[in-house]
Design a protein around this motif. Structure first.
Motif, mmCIF file in Angstrom:
data_model
loop_
_atom_site.group_PDB
_atom_site.id
_atom_site.type_symbol
_atom_site.label_atom_id
_atom_site.label_comp_id
_atom_site.label_asym_id
_atom_site.label_seq_id
_atom_site.Cartn_x
_atom_site.Cartn_y
_atom_site.Cartn_z
ATOM 1 N N ALA A 369 0.832 -1.208 0.000
ATOM 2 C CA ALA A 369 0.000 0.000 0.000
ATOM 3 C C ALA A 369 0.863 1.253 0.000
ATOM 4 O O ALA A 369 0.575 2.222 -0.714
ATOM 5 N N LYS A 370 1.931 1.247 0.784
ATOM 6 C CA LYS A 370 2.826 2.400 0.817
ATOM 7 C C LYS A 370 3.550 2.563 -0.505
ATOM 8 O O LYS A 370 3.714 3.680 -1.010
ATOM 9 N N GLY A 371 3.983 1.451 -1.088
ATOM 10 C CA GLY A 371 4.657 1.510 -2.385
ATOM 11 C C GLY A 371 3.766 2.052 -3.479
ATOM 12 O O GLY A 371 4.249 2.726 -4.405
ATOM 13 N N ALA A 372 2.462 1.791 -3.398
ATOM 14 C CA ALA A 372 1.530 2.286 -4.414
ATOM 15 C C ALA A 372 1.507 3.809 -4.452
ATOM 16 O O ALA A 372 1.301 4.417 -5.509
ATOM 17 N N THR A 373 1.749 4.448 -3.315
ATOM 18 C CA THR A 373 1.733 5.920 -3.277
ATOM 19 C C THR A 373 2.959 6.522 -3.937
ATOM 20 O O THR A 373 2.933 7.679 -4.365
ATOM 21 N N GLY A 374 4.058 5.764 -3.990
ATOM 22 C CA GLY A 374 5.300 6.264 -4.559
ATOM 23 C C GLY A 374 6.108 7.116 -3.602
ATOM 24 O O GLY A 374 7.239 7.488 -3.902
ATOM 25 N N LYS A 375 5.560 7.438 -2.431
ATOM 26 C CA LYS A 375 6.237 8.303 -1.455
ATOM 27 C C LYS A 375 6.792 7.431 -0.334
ATOM 28 O O LYS A 375 6.143 7.197 0.682
ATOM 29 N N ILE A 376 8.011 6.966 -0.528
ATOM 30 C CA ILE A 376 8.554 5.960 0.388
ATOM 31 C C ILE A 376 9.872 6.381 1.037
ATOM 32 O O ILE A 376 10.456 5.603 1.799
ATOM 33 N N LYS A 377 10.357 7.583 0.769
ATOM 34 C CA LYS A 377 11.679 8.001 1.238
ATOM 35 C C LYS A 377 11.799 7.930 2.765
ATOM 36 O O LYS A 377 12.627 7.191 3.309
ATOM 37 N N ILE A 378 10.980 8.711 3.472
ATOM 38 C CA ILE A 378 11.067 8.766 4.933
ATOM 39 C C ILE A 378 10.695 7.415 5.530
ATOM 40 O O ILE A 378 11.300 6.965 6.514
ATOM 41 N N TYR A 379 9.721 6.775 4.944
ATOM 42 C CA TYR A 379 9.272 5.449 5.403
ATOM 43 C C TYR A 379 10.422 4.446 5.401
ATOM 44 O O TYR A 379 10.682 3.774 6.402
ATOM 45 N N GLN A 380 11.132 4.353 4.280
ATOM 46 C CA GLN A 380 12.206 3.370 4.161
ATOM 47 C C GLN A 380 13.396 3.734 5.035
ATOM 48 O O GLN A 380 14.008 2.849 5.665
ATOM 49 N N ILE A 381 13.738 5.003 5.107
ATOM 50 C CA ILE A 381 14.873 5.421 5.933
ATOM 51 C C ILE A 381 14.619 5.097 7.398
ATOM 52 O O ILE A 381 15.484 4.553 8.100
ATOM 53 N N THR A 382 13.416 5.409 7.872
ATOM 54 C CA THR A 382 13.096 5.189 9.284
ATOM 55 C C THR A 382 13.101 3.711 9.646
ATOM 56 O O THR A 382 13.733 3.292 10.630
ATOM 57 N N ARG A 422 5.390 1.254 11.013
ATOM 58 C CA ARG A 422 4.802 0.910 9.712
ATOM 59 C C ARG A 422 3.322 1.302 9.665
ATOM 60 O O ARG A 422 2.842 1.872 8.683
ATOM 61 N N ILE A 423 2.594 0.982 10.730
ATOM 62 C CA ILE A 423 1.172 1.342 10.786
ATOM 63 C C ILE A 423 0.995 2.854 10.720
ATOM 64 O O ILE A 423 0.141 3.368 9.987
ATOM 65 N N PHE A 424 1.813 3.573 11.465
ATOM 66 C CA PHE A 424 1.720 5.038 11.498
ATOM 67 C C PHE A 424 1.950 5.638 10.112
ATOM 68 O O PHE A 424 1.159 6.452 9.632
ATOM 69 N N PHE A 425 3.027 5.237 9.454
ATOM 70 C CA PHE A 425 3.370 5.807 8.147
ATOM 71 C C PHE A 425 2.328 5.479 7.093
ATOM 72 O O PHE A 425 1.866 6.355 6.351
ATOM 73 N N VAL A 426 1.962 4.205 6.996
ATOM 74 C CA VAL A 426 1.097 3.782 5.891
ATOM 75 C C VAL A 426 -0.321 4.310 6.055
ATOM 76 O O VAL A 426 -0.931 4.781 5.084
ATOM 77 N N CYS A 427 -0.866 4.250 7.253
ATOM 78 C CA CYS A 427 -2.228 4.746 7.464
ATOM 79 C C CYS A 427 -2.321 6.240 7.124
ATOM 80 O O CYS A 427 -3.300 6.693 6.523
ATOM 81 N N ASN A 428 -1.308 6.997 7.492
ATOM 82 C CA ASN A 428 -1.294 8.425 7.138
ATOM 83 C C ASN A 428 -1.223 8.622 5.632
ATOM 84 O O ASN A 428 -1.845 9.531 5.081
ATOM 85 N N SER A 429 -0.460 7.776 4.936
ATOM 86 C CA SER A 429 -0.248 7.951 3.498
ATOM 87 C C SER A 429 -1.493 7.658 2.675
ATOM 88 O O SER A 429 -1.738 8.306 1.653
ATOM 89 N N ILE A 430 -2.263 6.657 3.087
ATOM 90 C CA ILE A 430 -3.412 6.248 2.265
ATOM 91 C C ILE A 430 -4.744 6.696 2.860
ATOM 92 O O ILE A 430 -5.800 6.336 2.349
ATOM 93 N N GLY A 431 -4.688 7.484 3.935
ATOM 94 C CA GLY A 431 -5.922 8.007 4.520
ATOM 95 C C GLY A 431 -6.731 6.974 5.277
ATOM 96 O O GLY A 431 -7.956 7.107 5.407
ATOM 97 N N LEU A 432 -6.072 5.953 5.787
ATOM 98 C CA LEU A 432 -6.753 4.904 6.544
ATOM 99 C C LEU A 432 -6.655 5.216 8.033
ATOM 100 O O LEU A 432 -5.576 5.523 8.546
ATOM 101 N N SER A 433 -7.767 5.148 8.744
ATOM 102 C CA SER A 433 -7.797 5.459 10.163
ATOM 103 C C SER A 433 -6.930 4.476 10.958
ATOM 104 O O SER A 433 -7.100 3.257 10.855
ATOM 105 N N LYS A 434 -5.982 5.004 11.737
ATOM 106 C CA LYS A 434 -5.129 4.148 12.577
ATOM 107 C C LYS A 434 -5.966 3.441 13.643
ATOM 108 O O LYS A 434 -5.720 2.287 13.971
ATOM 109 N N LYS A 435 -6.966 4.152 14.166
ATOM 110 C CA LYS A 435 -7.852 3.551 15.158
ATOM 111 C C LYS A 435 -8.592 2.365 14.560
ATOM 112 O O LYS A 435 -8.729 1.307 15.195
#
Length: 506
Positions: A369-382, A422-435
């Motif tokens: 799901a994160k890869g689909a957004t194309g915005k993976i820089k901070i995600y992968q580094i962290t 991982r949950i924090f980054f991806v949920c924010n990226s795709i608009g999915l509620s973390k709760k």
């Protein structure tokens, strides 16, 4: 195409891949035992750790495989055939470049490391060098195959993928019989035959793709500069993520070799084989689901994507638990029956590696799901930065005199931290509620695991160590997980649809 048709295709592809998996699992379990007996514990360990050096150099290939898959799925989602051809041609050119880079690294740094740093007995160093060269050659072949494999998966032609994989397993089964009767050095022969199988499978993939997919027929050797830049930019950060995985798997194998020798690598290799069988059931499911996750994102169908992600994460966990729990509980009996002679540390390695896979399984789909957004820089580094703590802390424990399996305890702590990030980054990226994710995935998976463990744990501890008791533990565990997951493991709507399909099947 309707969402119902997509779901039916996912189900069909998953069943095809599971048929492949059941066949390959049965053959792999048999061949692993025969290969271990034919090579001996030391040579089996040498093969695993020497091949690991090549795998460490392969992080470039793993990164580009993910990039190829992602860009192909995006263009298929957009239905842009012209751009699809450009993606395949550019990917093939990049992979040829990757193979050249890996070859240079392998024949310089890798070769130096093998001959100066590895803990291998002097009388087997000659064989280890042959194994290394054949492993490098086999890897080069696999690099060139990646764009073709990715094309088959992107088009969701899982029947071809399954049949070719079955052919590969049959060829590896033939290797076992050759290995038993051959009068040559069995370690060198085994490495050569594995390389030969890789060449045959590469040719088969190429023939199939050029026959059925237009983008594989018309290869333009002049890459699209902007697409090349985009793919390299995406993969550069995927490389960072791949480094973390390589350090965890192959890096730790090399450190264990330096501290404990090749026999420990044999135990680790067996544990990884058991784990790969279990994870194979999940990877088959994800291979059928991943293209849909990327395509729904490309089509801006975010609600459908969220449902796929939540449901996929749940099912991934239940699939791992279904097989991992009975294997963890009854590892001593299963390994004794399977291998007869079980190398030291194998039992605890198997249990801990399966526990790590269980902890990691419910967020596996989030990476797609994160890869689909194309915005993976901070995600992968962290995530990579956190994962890199595995090696130094493991080496510290080894230096202080702790046994080799403490590396798994270190990574267990790290993997739990990684899950939160991982949950924090991806949920924010795709608009999915973390709760919602914690409620639908983490909480439900935890409840299913705790309740379904009660009966098999009770049978395990009150019974004697025997084949009959192991059978009861396995059956009770699988039935408990299946029933509890069905009743409590899904949202109400998903459960209703699943029950309807089960009881109204004609």
């Amino acid at each position: 195409m309707s969402r119902n048709a997509d779901n039916q295709r996912i189900a069909k592809n998953t069943l095809l891949l599971y048929f492949r998996m059941l066949f390959t699992m049965a053959v792999s379990l048999y061949t692993s035992r025969v290969v271990l007996n034919a090579l001996g514990v030391e040579d089996f360990g040498i093969y695993n750790v020497v091949g690991g050096i090549v795998v460490m150099l392969s992080f470039l290939n793993g990164a580009m495989a993910g990039a190829t898959q992602r860009f192909l799925n995006i263009e298929l989602g957009r239905k842009d055939e012209k751009q699809l051809k450009k993606v395949f041609s550019t990917s093939l050119i990049i992979h040829i470049g990757v193979s050249i880079v890996v070859l240079l690294l392998a024949e310089t740094i890798g070769l130096w490391f093998l001959n100066t740093c590895m803990n291998i007995s002097e009388n087997r160093m000659h064989a280890a060098n042959w194994v290394y060269q054949y492993s490098v050659a086999a890897f080069i072949v696999s690099v060139i195959s990646v764009p073709y494999n990715a094309t088959i998966i992107a088009h969701e032609k899982m029947s071809a993928f399954a049949y070719i994989s079955i052919l590969e397993v049959i060829l590896k089964l033939a290797i076992v019989f050759i290995l038993i009767v051959a009068p040559f050095d069995k370690l060198i022969l085994y490495a050569f035959l594995i390389f030969l199988v890789g060449v045959i499978i590469r040719v088969v993939y190429g023939i199939y793709c050029k026959r059925y997919f237009l983008e594989c027929k018309l290869i333009d050797w002049r890459p699209d500069k902007q697409l090349l830049k985009d793919m390299l930019s995406f993969s550069s950060w995927t490389i960072v993520g791949s480094l973390g995985y390589i350090f965890h798997t192959q890096g730790i194998a090399i450190i264990m070799n330096l501290f404990f020798g090749a026999t420990v690598n044999a135990a680790q290799g067996i544990a990884n084989q058991v784990n790969s069988v279990v994870k194979g059931f999940v990877s088959n499911f994800l291979q059928a689901l991943n293209p849909q996750v990327v395509k729904t994102y490309a089509a801006n169908e975010m609600k459908a994507m969220h449902k796929l992600v939540l449901r996929g994460c749940q099912i991934s966990f239940y699939l791992v638990a279904f097989f991992a729990i009975p294997l963890m509980l009854e590892a001593p009996m299963i390994l004794k029956i399977w291998l007869r002679e079980v190398p030291e540390y194998t039992i605890i390695f198997v249990r801990l590696v399966l526990l790590l896979s269980l902890c990691d399984s419910f967020t596996t789909l989030l990476g797609t799901a994160k890869g689909a957004t194309g915005k993976i820089k901070i995600y992968q580094i962290t995530l990579t930065a956190i994962g890199l703590f595995h090696l130094p802390f493991s080496a510290l424990f080894f230096y202080l005199g702790y046994p080799p399996y403490y590396a798994m305890y270190v990574y267990l702590v790290i993997i739990l931290i990684l899950q939160l990030f991982r949950i924090f980054f991806v949920c924010n990226s795709i608009g999915l509620s973390k709760k919602l994710f914690f409620k639908q995935v983490v909480l439900r998976c935890g409840v299913v695991l705790v309740i379904s463990m009660c009966l098999p744990l009770y049978i395990h501890y009150i019974g004697t160590q025997s084949l009959g008791n192991s059978f009861l533990v396995g059956i009770s565990s699988m039935i408990s997980i299946a029933i509890i997951a069905l009743l409590l493991g899904f949202a109400k709507d998903d459960r209703s649809k699943l029950l309807y399909k089960i009881f109204n099947k004609r």
